[in-house]
Design an enzyme around this catalytic site. Structure first.
Site, PDB file in Angstrom:
ATOM      1  N   TYR A  56       1.563   9.579 -10.606  1.00 45.01           N
ATOM      2  CA  TYR A  56       0.764   8.619  -9.828  1.00 45.01           C
ATOM      3  C   TYR A  56       0.105   7.601 -10.750  1.00 45.01           C
ATOM      4  CZ  TYR A  56      -2.775   7.032  -6.426  1.00 45.01           C
ATOM      5  OH  TYR A  56      -3.579   6.280  -5.597  1.00 45.01           O
TER       6      TYR A  56
ATOM      7  N   ARG B 183      -7.576  15.612   0.042  1.00 41.34           N
ATOM      8  CA  ARG B 183      -8.632  14.944  -0.730  1.00 41.34           C
ATOM      9  C   ARG B 183      -9.984  15.563  -0.379  1.00 41.34           C
ATOM     10  NH1 ARG B 183      -6.596   8.725  -0.445  1.00 41.34           N
ATOM     11  NH2 ARG B 183      -5.514   9.448   1.412  1.00 41.34           N
TER      12      ARG B 183
ATOM     13  N   THR C 265       8.505   5.301  -5.814  1.00 49.18           N
ATOM     14  CA  THR C 265       7.792   4.531  -4.778  1.00 49.18           C
ATOM     15  C   THR C 265       6.919   3.465  -5.425  1.00 49.18           C
ATOM     16  OG1 THR C 265       7.839   6.323  -3.170  1.00 49.18           O
ATOM     17  CG2 THR C 265       6.078   4.697  -2.919  1.00 49.18           C
TER      18      THR C 265
ATOM     19  N   THR D  98     -11.870   6.252  -1.540  1.00 54.58           N
ATOM     20  CA  THR D  98     -12.282   5.688  -0.254  1.00 54.58           C
ATOM     21  C   THR D  98     -12.051   6.720   0.842  1.00 54.58           C
ATOM     22  OG1 THR D  98     -11.779   3.474  -1.048  1.00 54.58           O
ATOM     23  CG2 THR D  98     -11.865   3.763   1.338  1.00 54.58           C
TER      24      THR D  98
ATOM     25  N   LEU E  27       0.817  -1.220   0.000  1.00 54.00           N
ATOM     26  CA  LEU E  27       0.000   0.000   0.000  1.00 54.00           C
ATOM     27  C   LEU E  27       0.846   1.263   0.000  1.00 54.00           C
ATOM     28  CD1 LEU E  27      -2.148  -2.155   0.881  1.00 54.00           C
ATOM     29  CD2 LEU E  27      -3.086  -0.431   2.397  1.00 54.00           C
TER      30      LEU E  27
HETATM   31  P1  NAD Z   1      -1.927   7.395   2.709  1.00 52.36           P
HETATM   32  O1  NAD Z   1      -1.128   8.502   2.147  1.00 52.36           O
HETATM   33  O2  NAD Z   1      -2.681   7.627   3.971  1.00 52.36           O
HETATM   34  O3  NAD Z   1      -1.011   6.102   2.956  1.00 52.36           O
HETATM   35  C1  NAD Z   1       0.152   5.813   2.231  1.00 52.36           C
HETATM   36  C2  NAD Z   1       1.189   5.295   3.209  1.00 52.36           C
HETATM   37  O4  NAD Z   1       2.373   4.931   2.490  1.00 52.36           O
HETATM   38  C3  NAD Z   1       1.624   6.353   4.232  1.00 52.36           C
HETATM   39  O5  NAD Z   1       1.676   5.791   5.515  1.00 52.36           O
HETATM   40  C4  NAD Z   1       3.002   6.791   3.740  1.00 52.36           C
HETATM   41  O6  NAD Z   1       3.816   7.306   4.779  1.00 52.36           O
HETATM   42  C5  NAD Z   1       3.494   5.489   3.140  1.00 52.36           C
HETATM   43  N1  NAD Z   1       4.554   5.694   2.135  1.00 52.36           N
HETATM   44  C6  NAD Z   1       4.551   6.548   1.085  1.00 52.36           C
HETATM   45  N2  NAD Z   1       5.682   6.435   0.379  1.00 52.36           N
HETATM   46  C7  NAD Z   1       6.421   5.461   0.992  1.00 52.36           C
HETATM   47  C8  NAD Z   1       7.686   4.889   0.740  1.00 52.36           C
HETATM   48  N3  NAD Z   1       8.446   5.286  -0.300  1.00 52.36           N
HETATM   49  N4  NAD Z   1       8.145   3.922   1.573  1.00 52.36           N
HETATM   50  C9  NAD Z   1       7.396   3.518   2.640  1.00 52.36           C
HETATM   51  N5  NAD Z   1       6.194   4.032   2.930  1.00 52.36           N
HETATM   52  C10 NAD Z   1       5.705   4.991   2.115  1.00 52.36           C
HETATM   53  O7  NAD Z   1      -2.905   6.904   1.551  1.00 52.36           O
HETATM   54  P2  NAD Z   1      -4.052   5.775   1.549  1.00 52.36           P
HETATM   55  O8  NAD Z   1      -5.318   6.426   1.159  1.00 52.36           O
HETATM   56  O9  NAD Z   1      -3.992   4.995   2.797  1.00 52.36           O
HETATM   57  O10 NAD Z   1      -3.580   4.885   0.324  1.00 52.36           O
HETATM   58  C11 NAD Z   1      -2.961   3.612   0.505  1.00 52.36           C
HETATM   59  C12 NAD Z   1      -2.757   2.962  -0.860  1.00 52.36           C
HETATM   60  O11 NAD Z   1      -4.030   2.785  -1.499  1.00 52.36           O
HETATM   61  C13 NAD Z   1      -1.888   3.772  -1.808  1.00 52.36           C
HETATM   62  O12 NAD Z   1      -1.057   2.892  -2.533  1.00 52.36           O
HETATM   63  C14 NAD Z   1      -2.896   4.417  -2.730  1.00 52.36           C
HETATM   64  O13 NAD Z   1      -2.349   4.675  -3.999  1.00 52.36           O
HETATM   65  C15 NAD Z   1      -3.997   3.373  -2.785  1.00 52.36           C
HETATM   66  N6  NAD Z   1      -5.295   3.977  -3.116  1.00 52.36           N
HETATM   67  C16 NAD Z   1      -6.011   4.679  -2.181  1.00 52.36           C
HETATM   68  C17 NAD Z   1      -7.219   5.254  -2.549  1.00 52.36           C
HETATM   69  C18 NAD Z   1      -8.073   6.013  -1.572  1.00 52.36           C
HETATM   70  O14 NAD Z   1      -9.125   6.519  -1.947  1.00 52.36           O
HETATM   71  N7  NAD Z   1      -7.751   6.093  -0.298  1.00 52.36           N
HETATM   72  C19 NAD Z   1      -7.695   5.127  -3.863  1.00 52.36           C
HETATM   73  C20 NAD Z   1      -6.940   4.426  -4.780  1.00 52.36           C
HETATM   74  C21 NAD Z   1      -5.743   3.847  -4.402  1.00 52.36           C
HETATM   75  N1  UDP Z   2     -11.989  18.602  -5.008  1.00 50.94           N
HETATM   76  C1  UDP Z   2     -12.729  19.723  -4.685  1.00 50.94           C
HETATM   77  N2  UDP Z   2     -12.385  20.419  -3.576  1.00 50.94           N
HETATM   78  C2  UDP Z   2     -11.373  20.043  -2.758  1.00 50.94           C
HETATM   79  C3  UDP Z   2     -10.625  18.884  -3.088  1.00 50.94           C
HETATM   80  C4  UDP Z   2     -10.964  18.180  -4.226  1.00 50.94           C
HETATM   81  O1  UDP Z   2     -13.675  20.092  -5.394  1.00 50.94           O
HETATM   82  O2  UDP Z   2     -11.142  20.739  -1.744  1.00 50.94           O
HETATM   83  C5  UDP Z   2     -12.387  17.810  -6.204  1.00 50.94           C
HETATM   84  C6  UDP Z   2     -11.245  17.417  -7.140  1.00 50.94           C
HETATM   85  O3  UDP Z   2     -10.995  18.460  -8.066  1.00 50.94           O
HETATM   86  C7  UDP Z   2     -11.801  16.160  -7.777  1.00 50.94           C
HETATM   87  C8  UDP Z   2     -12.658  15.534  -6.670  1.00 50.94           C
HETATM   88  O4  UDP Z   2     -12.918  16.581  -5.749  1.00 50.94           O
HETATM   89  O5  UDP Z   2     -12.650  16.495  -8.852  1.00 50.94           O
HETATM   90  C9  UDP Z   2     -11.980  14.388  -5.968  1.00 50.94           C
HETATM   91  O6  UDP Z   2     -10.707  14.830  -5.544  1.00 50.94           O
HETATM   92  P1  UDP Z   2      -9.715  13.954  -4.674  1.00 50.94           P
HETATM   93  O7  UDP Z   2      -8.425  14.692  -4.605  1.00 50.94           O
HETATM   94  O8  UDP Z   2     -10.372  13.575  -3.398  1.00 50.94           O
HETATM   95  O9  UDP Z   2      -9.539  12.584  -5.495  1.00 50.94           O
HETATM   96  P2  UDP Z   2      -9.234  12.240  -7.031  1.00 50.94           P
HETATM   97  O10 UDP Z   2      -9.327  13.467  -7.875  1.00 50.94           O
HETATM   98  O11 UDP Z   2      -7.866  11.670  -7.023  1.00 50.94           O
HETATM   99  O12 UDP Z   2     -10.304  11.257  -7.371  1.00 50.94           O
END
Ligand code: NAD
Ligand code: UDP
Length: 308
Positions: free
Chosen positions: A143, A184, A90, A173, A71
């Site tokens: 990304y 976000r 990463t 999520t 993750l």
């Molecule tokens: P987050 O930023 O809270 O968690 C990411 C974690 O990874 C953090 O604890 C950060 O310190 C750690 N990290 C980052 N770079 C690192 C590195 N080089 N080495 C070790 N640790 C590192 O984000 P999240 O929402 O918990 O996301 C977790 C994963 O799920 C990510 O891979 C993200 O791309 C994926 N994801 C999340 C969402 C979402 O909506 N939350 C959506 C799509 C994908």
């Molecule tokens: N967004 C917004 N106001 C904010 C932050 C985000 O209107 O303060 C919008 C952003 O432009 C995008 C949507 O909300 O259209 C979701 O953004 P987020 O960064 O949560 O996730 P992602 O774009 O990666 O799906």
């Protein structure tokens, strides 16, 4: 089992560590604390089944484990754009290091991929068979393309070295342990409403997203990891689709207060629409989301009240 979670101090990672420990496993969490926080896992530090290692996944690591959840990666646009080159490293080096470890230990390895692999989708809702519409040179590319290469590596290690892989494509999520300054949309709107600040909608607010509550997502992770039928990629997300204007209005209604909605420029390459087709998750994993947006937002608002 002994299970490695990279990025285990982050939003999703810490919720996953809780779930795995609750299921009776041993968990090793590695994190470089770029966006993760010690407070997310502080309650686990005294647990003899939990081990925390400060480490960057771009450097190799060795553990004897049965399963690996990868993750580690900043997930919010301001964080992954902060050091775009590091984000690519990463995703790519982190995937290679996890896959190398899985190859040696024969551990099953799980990749947290993303709906961003679909880019600004021309097909709606998005099934796993859609190849996406991604700008390879824009501000989201570090990304999106990093995650796409990670998927490629997972599939190639699987085909070439028989590594046992699972890939999930996560749609937006939200829930407890999101960072209040994460940037976000859900955390921004809730924190702004709680502080009585303006709610910042980027663009006209007609763009859509589908929001999954964290507990539902983690259930999907565990089901995907522990079945033997498919490797994925498989979509996990909530098909309920909302405009950012709707999300702002619901958040304001639930938090109350006097915040006003204001508009800010739309960032480049911001996808116009996003909604998962979860037919596969329903049929293979018998999974579907159970938490409606308003219920999940109420729980998330309660969490942020304790944080600010
Ligand atoms: P987050 O930023 O809270 O968690 C990411 C974690 O990874 C953090 O604890 C950060 O310190 C750690 N990290 C980052 N770079 C690192 C590195 N080089 N080495 C070790 N640790 C590192 O984000 P999240 O929402 O918990 O996301 C977790 C994963 O799920 C990510 O891979 C993200 O791309 C994926 N994801 C999340 C969402 C979402 O909506 N939350 C959506 C799509 C994908
Ligand atoms: N967004 C917004 N106001 C904010 C932050 C985000 O209107 O303060 C919008 C952003 O432009 C995008 C949507 O909300 O259209 C979701 O953004 P987020 O960064 O949560 O996730 P992602 O774009 O990666 O799906």
């Amino acid at each position: 089992m002994r299970i490695l979670v990279t990025g285990g101090a982050g939003f999703l990672g810490s919720n996953l560590c809780d779930r795995l420990l609750g299921d009776g496993h041993e968990v090793i969490c590695i994190d470089n604390f770029f966006t993760g926080r010690k407070s997310n896992i502080a309650h686990l530090l005294g647990n003899p089944s939990f081990e925390l290692v400060r480490h960057d996944v771009i450097d190799p690591f060795k553990f004897e484990v049965d399963q690996i959840y990868n993750l580690a990666c900043p997930a919010s646009p301001p964080h992954y754009q902060y050091n775009a080159i590091k984000t690519v490293k990463t995703s790519v080096m982190g995937a290679i290091n996890c896959l190398g470890l899985a190859k040696r230990t024969k551990a099953r390895v799980f990749q947290a991929s993303t709906s961003e692999v679909y880019g600004d989708p021309a097909i709606h809702p998005q099934p796993e068979s859609y190849w996406g519409n991604v700008n390879p040179i824009g501000i989201r590319s570090c990304y999106d393309e990093g995650k796409r290469v990670a998927e490629t590596l997972f599939m190639d290690y699987h085909r070439q070295n028989q590594v046992d892989i699972r890939i999930v494509r996560i749609f937006n999520t939200y829930g407890p342990r999101m960072h209040p300054d994460d940037g976000r949309v859900v955390s921004n709107f809730i924190v702004q409403a709680l502080k009585g600040q303006d709610i910042t909608i980027y663009g006209d607010g007609t763009q859509t997203r589908s929001f999954c509550y964290v507990d539902d997502l983690i259930e999907g992770f565990v089901r995907l990891m522990n079945q033997n039928e498919v490797t994925g990629p498989i979509n996990i997300g909530n098909p309920g689709e909302f405009t950012m204007l709707q999300l702002a209005e619901i958040t304001l209604k639930l938090v109350g207060g006097k915040s006003k909605i204001v508009h800010r420029p739309l960032p480049n390459d911001d996808p116009k629409q996003r909604r998962p087709d979860i037919t596969q998750a329903r049929s293979v994993l018998k999974w579907e989301p159970t938490v409606q947006l308003e219920d999940g937002l109420k729980r998330t608002i309660a969490y942020f009240k304790t944080q600010i």
